[in-house]
Design an enzyme around this catalytic site. Structure first.
Site, PDB file in Angstrom:
ATOM      1  N   VAL A 188      13.756  38.945  12.051  1.00 33.08           N
ATOM      2  CA  VAL A 188      12.300  38.762  11.646  1.00 33.08           C
ATOM      3  C   VAL A 188      12.250  38.257  10.228  1.00 33.08           C
ATOM      4  CG1 VAL A 188      11.492  40.863  13.038  1.00 33.08           C
ATOM      5  CG2 VAL A 188      12.501  41.178  10.919  1.00 33.08           C
ATOM      6  N   SER A 189      11.293  37.711   9.758  1.00 37.36           N
ATOM      7  CA  SER A 189      11.330  36.719   8.532  1.00 37.36           C
ATOM      8  C   SER A 189      11.343  37.473   7.498  1.00 37.36           C
ATOM      9  CB  SER A 189       9.951  35.877   8.881  1.00 37.36           C
ATOM     10  OG  SER A 189      10.008  35.008   9.731  1.00 37.36           O
ATOM     11  N   THR A 190      10.700  38.763   7.359  1.00 34.76           N
ATOM     12  CA  THR A 190      10.647  39.622   6.146  1.00 34.76           C
ATOM     13  C   THR A 190      10.865  41.111   6.656  1.00 34.76           C
ATOM     14  OG1 THR A 190       8.414  40.170   6.229  1.00 34.76           O
ATOM     15  CG2 THR A 190       9.092  38.013   5.106  1.00 34.76           C
ATOM     16  N   GLN A 222       7.958  42.809   8.368  1.00 32.01           N
ATOM     17  CA  GLN A 222       7.593  42.509   9.691  1.00 32.01           C
ATOM     18  C   GLN A 222       8.455  43.515  10.851  1.00 32.01           C
ATOM     19  OE1 GLN A 222       8.716  38.193   9.945  1.00 32.01           O
ATOM     20  NE2 GLN A 222       6.521  38.001  10.429  1.00 32.01           N
TER      21      GLN A 222
END
Length: 206
Positions: free
Chosen positions: A15-17, A20
């Site tokens: 996941v990007s961050t 998330q």
């Protein structure tokens, strides 16, 4: 080396961050490794990605499942190099969303390789389009006076700024030739704000 509860099949998620949620990528039937990072970071430079490659090199991994190809990266070359390295080491990379696998009966799947190449290219293209749209949005916001370059956070618009009673009064005074200092006193606002309004007038913004 990462322990997999004697299983040689692993699920990899990204996941990007940290905000998330990767719940939609979960699979309770197999061990999982998850990275929380940008897709632009090369797979081997990710904390868990490097562990996956280490397991493959030690011949402790038979299959790697991902929800979709873009979980491996957003750069076509990096994605293809990662998949090829894993495939060469005998690891079957399975993309669940696209229904693809790189090995069939131990042999490389040429059709899957072609489709994955196309999907990786599309993923990189979409990432570039997102960046372009963000840049266009920022440029448009700056034109409207709604973008604050200090930290990149949205700021109030010119209309909102001038809707404040003191600012509106100062604007009218400055337009009639009143000095910045006098206008700030009469409008009961700071000299700095009065100077800001004066500059906006000179720049033709208001």
């Amino acid at each position: 080396m990462y322990a997999t509860n004697n299983s040689r099949t692993l699920k990899y998620t990204r996941v990007s961050t940290t905000e998330q949620n990767d719940a939609r990528q979960l699979n309770e039937d197999m061990p999982m490794l998850s990275d929380k990072c940008s897709g632009s970071i090369p797979f081997r430079e990710r904390e868990k990605g490097s562990i996956v490659l280490e397991m493959a090199q030690e011949r402790n991994l038979d299959a790697l499942h991902v929800q979709s190809i873009d979980r491996l990266g957003r750069n076509t070359l990096d994605i293809m190099q990662t998949i090829q390295e894993l495939t060469d080491l005998g690891v079957n990379v399975v993309s669940e969303k696209e229904g693809l696998q790189t090995l069939i009966n131990g042999k490389e799947n040429p059709v899957s390789k072609l489709i994955i190449n196309i999907l990786a290219t599309l993923s990189e293209f979409e990432l570039n389009r997102i960046k372009e749209r963000q840049a266009e949005g920022i440029a448009e916001a700056k034109k409207r006076g709604a973008y604050n370059t200090n930290g990149g956070k949205p700021a109030e618009t010119i209309e909102q700024f001038l809707s404040k009673k003191g600012n509106a009064k100062c604007f009218k005074l400055l337009k009639t030739g009143t000095s910045v200092r006098t206008a700030s006193k009469l409008a009961e606002i700071s000299t700095g704000t009065s100077q800001k309004i004066s500059k906006m007038i000179k720049d033709g913004l208001i």
